[in-house]
Design an enzyme around this catalytic site. Structure first.
Site, short mmCIF file in Angstrom:
data_model
loop_
_atom_site.label_atom_id
_atom_site.label_comp_id
_atom_site.label_asym_id
_atom_site.label_seq_id
_atom_site.Cartn_x
_atom_site.Cartn_y
_atom_site.Cartn_z
CE1 TYR A 81 -32.10 4.32 -2.02
CE2 TYR A 81 -31.44 2.24 -3.01
CZ TYR A 81 -32.42 3.06 -2.48
OH TYR A 81 -33.72 2.60 -2.40
CG ASP A 123 -39.99 0.32 -3.37
OD1 ASP A 123 -40.41 -0.80 -3.67
OD2 ASP A 123 -38.93 0.50 -2.75
CG ASP A 150 -34.49 0.70 -7.08
OD1 ASP A 150 -35.51 -0.01 -7.09
OD2 ASP A 150 -34.04 1.25 -6.05
#
Lengths: 127, 127
Positions: free
Chosen positions: B11, B35, B96
Site C-alpha cells: 500500500y 478518510d 490507519d
C-alpha cells in the site's frame, strides 16, 4: 469541543498510578471496551472497572509514542506499555482508539496489538 | 493467515509510486473507505479508485512511523504523509485502520488525523 489530549494524558497518568477506579471514571456508564480488538467487548462501567482492576494488579508503565490523531469525536494514539511478564521486562506496542460521548466521556475503547508487538527488553524485573 | 505487513508495505509503495490503480486493487470490491474518520465513507472499489486518483495528483511521500499492530483481522499503523500544501512541505501524522476480508483484501479503511496533525516543515516545495 472537549480537550481529548487532556483526557488521554489523564488516562495514561492514572494507569501509571495504578488507580483503576479513576481510570474507569473516564468512561461513560454504558461504554464498551474491546481489548484487544477481536476479543469479546466488555460492556458497562462495572465490567470496565473490573478489567482495569485486574490489569493494574501487575504494575505497568505507559508512555505515549506519538501524536494524538483526532478525527471527529474519535482519537487514535500509539503508546507503549512496559510490564514484567514471566520475569522479563517487556514493551508492548499498542494503538488505542477512543470514541467520545458528547459529554467527553470515553464511550468506546478498542486496543490494537498482537503477538508481534511484545518486545522483550531484558530478564530483569521492572518493579 | 494473510501477511498483513506485506499488504501494508505494498500500500505504502504503490502510493509512493503514485499508482492509484494498483492501490485500489488492494481493496475488496465492496470495501468502504472513511478518510478522515467522521467524513462520509466512500463505498465500493470504483469510488475508492476515484479517491486515490484524486489524492495522488499531488505527489506525496508515505513512511511508516512505527510497528504494525495486528488484532484479529484488523491492523492499525502509524505513518506520515509528506506533501506540498500551499507551497510548504507539510508532514501529516496519520493512523490507519485496515479491516481485512477472509481473502486478504482491504474490506474497510479508516484514517485518523485532524488539524493538529499538519506539521509545516519548510517553505520549499517537496517535488
Amino acid at each position: 469541543m472537549q480537550n481529548y489530549q487532556a483526557i488521554v494524558d489523564e488516562y495514561v497518568a492514572r494507569l501509571n498510578a495504578g488507580d483503576w477506579e479513576s481510570v474507569a471514571a473516564l468512561f461513560d456508564r454504558d461504554a464498551t471496551l474491546e481489548d484487544p480488538v477481536g476479543s469479546e467487548p466488555k460492556r458497562g462501567i462495572e465490567a470496565i472497572a473490573a478489567f482495569y482492576r485486574g490489569n493494574t494488579r501487575n504494575p505497568m508503565k505507559l508512555a505515549l509514542a506519538g501524536a494524538l490523531r483526532t478525527a471527529g469525536r474519535e482519537v487514535a494514539f500509539p503508546f507503549t506499555v512496559t510490564v514484567t511478564l514471566d520475569g522479563a521486562i517487556t514493551r508492548i506496542d499498542i494503538i488505542d482508539i477512543f470514541s467520545f460521548t458528547e459529554e467527553g466521556k470515553i464511550g468506546a475503547m478498542r486496543a490494537y496489538f498482537g503477538p508481534d508487538n511484545f518486545n522483550v527488553q531484558g530478564a530483569d524485573r521492572l518493579f
